[in-house]
Design an enzyme around this catalytic site. Structure first.
Site, PDB file in Angstrom:
ATOM      1  N   LYS A  69       2.266   2.824   2.405  1.00  0.00           N
ATOM      2  CA  LYS A  69       1.865   3.728   3.490  1.00  0.00           C
ATOM      3  C   LYS A  69       2.516   3.230   4.770  1.00  0.00           C
ATOM      4  O   LYS A  69       2.967   2.078   4.822  1.00  0.00           O
ATOM      5  CB  LYS A  69       0.348   3.664   3.715  1.00  0.00           C
ATOM      6  CG  LYS A  69      -0.475   4.225   2.586  1.00  0.00           C
ATOM      7  CD  LYS A  69      -1.951   3.991   2.873  1.00  0.00           C
ATOM      8  CE  LYS A  69      -2.810   4.406   1.697  1.00  0.00           C
ATOM      9  NZ  LYS A  69      -4.213   4.076   1.910  1.00  0.00           N
TER      10      LYS A  69
ATOM     11  N   LYS B 182       0.827  -1.222   0.000  1.00  0.00           N
ATOM     12  CA  LYS B 182       0.000   0.000   0.000  1.00  0.00           C
ATOM     13  C   LYS B 182       0.858   1.267   0.000  1.00  0.00           C
ATOM     14  O   LYS B 182       0.331   2.368  -0.151  1.00  0.00           O
ATOM     15  CB  LYS B 182      -0.952   0.008   1.208  1.00  0.00           C
ATOM     16  CG  LYS B 182      -2.053  -1.056   1.104  1.00  0.00           C
ATOM     17  CD  LYS B 182      -3.134  -0.877   2.159  1.00  0.00           C
ATOM     18  CE  LYS B 182      -4.404  -0.270   1.607  1.00  0.00           C
ATOM     19  NZ  LYS B 182      -5.507  -0.168   2.580  1.00  0.00           N
TER      20      LYS B 182
END
Ligand code: CTP
Length: 142
Positions: A50, A48
């Site tokens: 993140k 992701k």
């Protein structure tokens, strides 16, 4: 009597919110025993791109404390990518997934693979108006 015995779902579940709760309660409404596999910090950073706010150990504790969840587990990146691998480990009767995946090439393929083992996929509605990303944005202006 519920439609399925063992249900399975997976997700990051960072900054636990009501959209997550809605999903898990809807899963549990359809199965006797719900297994939730929480994606690891490696999945969040590598796939992701993140940084999780809550580390996986905390996310696992929160999910495991919910009364709608019978079992909580970690899951490897390979098992997230290839749900047959998840099926081999968790032996569920149904995979619950967000309805945004319905009709995608990946899930159509998984449906075909699962059908050989009598395993279903149930697509559940995404709760509009809330997400972990959205909460992070809102916090910037709080
Ligand atoms: N989910 C949902 N409704 C929401 C948010 C999440 O039904 N409003 C479901 C997702 O479809 C998934 C599970 O909850 O099955 C875990 O989702 P996750 O990606 O951890 O949550 P998000 O809040 O969508 O996170 P992000 O904004 O980082 O994508």
């Amino acid at each position: 009597m519920k439609k399925y015995k063992v249900g399975f779902t997976t997700g990051v579940f960072d900054l636990f919110h009501v959209g997550h709760l809605n999903l898990l309660e809807r899963c549990k409404a359809q199965c006797d025993y719900l297994i939730v596999a929480v994606c690891g910090d490696d999945y969040v950073t590598q796939i992701k791109h993140k940084q999780p706010v809550y580390p996986e150990a905390d996310r696992i504790r929160i999910i495991g404390a919910l009364k709608c969840v019978d079992e909580v587990s970690t899951i490897t990146i390979e098992e997230v990518d290839d749900k047959m691998k998840a099926l081999e480990r968790f032996h569920f009767d149904v995979l619950f997934s967000g309805d945004d995946w319905k009709g995608s090439e990946r899930y159509n393929r998984t449906e075909e693979q699962f059908a050989k083992y009598g395993v279903s996929i149930e697509y559940l509605p995404y709760t509009q108006g809330i997400s972990t990303t959205d909460i992070k944005e809102r916090m910037k202006y709080a």
